[in-house]
Design an enzyme around this catalytic site. Structure first.
Site, PDB file in Angstrom:
ATOM      1  CB  SER A 182      -0.911  -0.023   1.315  1.00 18.17           C
ATOM      2  OG  SER A 182      -0.307  -0.190   2.360  1.00 18.17           O
ATOM      3  CG  HIS A 210      -3.638  -0.529  -2.329  1.00 20.63           C
ATOM      4  ND1 HIS A 210      -4.194   0.401  -2.487  1.00 20.63           N
ATOM      5  CD2 HIS A 210      -3.478  -0.868  -1.192  1.00 20.63           C
ATOM      6  CE1 HIS A 210      -4.040   1.038  -1.164  1.00 20.63           C
ATOM      7  NE2 HIS A 210      -3.650   0.272  -0.338  1.00 20.63           N
ATOM      8  CE  LYS A 238      -7.689   0.929   0.520  1.00 18.67           C
ATOM      9  NZ  LYS A 238      -6.660   0.087   1.343  1.00 18.67           N
TER      10      LYS A 238
HETATM   11  C1  PLP Z   1      -6.948  -0.133   2.686  1.00 18.94           C
HETATM   12  C2  PLP Z   1      -6.365  -1.282   3.111  1.00 18.94           C
HETATM   13  C3  PLP Z   1      -7.036  -2.408   3.925  1.00 18.94           C
HETATM   14  C4  PLP Z   1      -8.180  -1.841   4.591  1.00 18.94           C
HETATM   15  O1  PLP Z   1      -9.438  -1.988   3.880  1.00 18.94           O
HETATM   16  P1  PLP Z   1     -10.537  -0.925   4.263  1.00 18.94           P
HETATM   17  O2  PLP Z   1     -11.867  -1.799   3.495  1.00 18.94           O
HETATM   18  O3  PLP Z   1     -10.535   0.239   3.848  1.00 18.94           O
HETATM   19  O4  PLP Z   1     -10.517  -1.340   5.810  1.00 18.94           O
HETATM   20  C5  PLP Z   1      -6.441  -3.358   4.061  1.00 18.94           C
HETATM   21  N1  PLP Z   1      -5.142  -3.784   3.577  1.00 18.94           N
HETATM   22  C6  PLP Z   1      -4.678  -2.931   2.611  1.00 18.94           C
HETATM   23  C7  PLP Z   1      -3.169  -3.477   1.902  1.00 18.94           C
HETATM   24  C8  PLP Z   1      -4.883  -1.907   2.528  1.00 18.94           C
HETATM   25  O5  PLP Z   1      -4.391  -0.722   1.770  1.00 18.94           O
END
Ligand code: PLP
Length: 391
Positions: A182, A210, A238
């Site tokens: 991330s 991602h 995302k």
């Molecule tokens: C954003 C993110 C999460 C969390 O997901 P949410 O749906 O925002 O709680 C988990 N793992 C990674 C690698 C992320 O970037």
């Protein structure tokens, strides 16, 4: 002063002194790329809305329609108030896209990780986790009350050595990694990790928050690496532009997760409107592969002009070292009309504070180029020499 407030104030002062205090800034997203902040319109390079589906007409319409028909909240856990058919439809679509037998959705990606890991792994077991894995993989690992052993970032040899050393002394073993990291945007060596997992009878879990929608033809990082990962977790929040989390896995594993993951059983189900939005978003991703390829293409164009290494995903870090430098860079870009957030410890290791840019399908090429020139001419100069060499 009450000791509780004294504690809070002292902690906040400490954060302030080390430039690590975070502040919420009122910002409204007016389109998939433009935001309004303090009366100014800024082009955002910090949303993970890679395909700008948060504002896609069909995605919004699907959510509105579901909201009208089924109301706002889910009312209770899926096992209590009943399972909404939209959730089953969403799970079937996710499993189809990821080529797994089944899928299970969660209230968020974070809830997915803290539910999945303790449902599979417990005391006496072993978890090997990439040192740069996302905070919620770490949270899930700690909740499992197993031995947790970090391995050096992307270092399959280190992982292999740790397993050789430790595997026999434990019951079950899990290898946990981000698919696309991330904060760095690189892709995990999933194929090599899978081979090591097999050799040591460990289970590989990738967090592809991602990856979905943006790499591997929109299907995620294991499709880049062309390998099967038995536990594929991700988020609907995302590239899908909605909210929620998921696990794609075999039918048996998904059924066990539904029965044992505490964040499925003891947390309210995903709101129907979010499930409807996610289904509509998956439809866009499956039917428009050229569109899904745009964020990475823009990230590559940016990096080429800025003089940075070619990225593997739409996430491009610009390492600046100290938090002050990252904050200064962010302010400078904001003056130029760009919203680019400074990422500081503990989100990233000490000494690696950075700007983190995320590219999205609708970013105008002209603006991407202007941003790249600014980064090349004015931002990289803020980093100490050794930091720039590292990128
Ligand atoms: C954003 C993110 C999460 C969390 O997901 P949410 O749906 O925002 O709680 C988990 N793992 C990674 C690698 C992320 O970037």
């Amino acid at each position: 002063m009450h000791s509780l407030d004294e504690f809070a104030t002292a902690k906040l002062d400490e954060l302030e002194r080390s430039s690590l205090r975070r502040r919420l800034v009122d910002t409204t997203r007016v389109t998939g790329i433009w935001v309004l902040r303090e009366g100014r319109r800024l082009l955002s390079f910090c949303c993970n809305d890679y395909l700008n589906l948060t504002h896609h007409p069909a995605v919004k319409e699907a959510a509105i329609e579901a909201l009208r028909r089924y109301g706002v909240g889910a009312g209770a856990s899926r096992f209590v108030s009943g399972n909404h058919p939209l959730l089953s439809e969403l799970e079937a679509r996710l499993a189809r896209l990821k080529e797994t037998e089944a899928a299970c959705v969660f209230g968020s990606g974070y809830l997915a990780n803290v539910g999945i890991i303790p449902a599979l792994i417990g005391p006496g077991d072993l978890i090997l986790i990439d040192e740069l894995a996302h905070a919620c993989l770490w949270a899930g690992a700690r909740l499992a009350r197993a031995a947790v052993m970090p391995f050096r970032h992307g270092d399959v040899r280190h992982l292999d050595a740790l397993l050789t050393d430790l595997r026999q002394r434990h019951g079950r073993a899990l290898i946990a990694t981000d698919g696309v990291f991330s904060m760095d945007g690189d892709i995990a060596p999933l194929r090599a990790l899978g081979a090591i997992a097999q050799r040591h009878d460990a289970w590989l879990m990738s967090d592809d928050a991602h990856g979905l929608g943006v790499v591997g033809g929109g299907r995620g990082s294991n499709f880049v690496e062309q390998t099967k990962v038995p536990l594929q977790m991700g988020t609907l929040s995302k590239a899908l532009g909605a909210y929620g989390g998921y696990l794609c896995a075999s039918a048996a594993v998904v059924e066990l997760i539904r029965n044992r993951a505490r964040t499925v059983i003891y947390s309210t189900g995903l709101p129907p409107a979010m499930a409807a939005a996610a289904v509509a978003a998956l439809e866009v991703i499956e039917s428009e592969p050229d569109y899904a390829a745009l964020p990475l293409a823009k990230a590559k164009a940016f990096a080429s002009i800025a003089g940075l290494p070619e990225p593997a995903s739409p996430i491009v870090p610009v390492l600046l070292g100290e938090p002050e430098a990252a904050l200064k860079a962010s302010t400078l870009l904001q003056e130029e009309g760009f919203l680019v957030v400074a990422i500081r410890p503990p989100t990233v290791p000490m000494g690696t504070a950075r700007l983190r840019l995320t590219f999205t399908a609708q970013h105008p090429n002209r603006e991407v180029e202007r941003l790249a020139e600014l980064v090349r001419k004015r931002i990289l100069a803020l980093a100490p020499a050794n930091t720039t060499e590292a990128q």
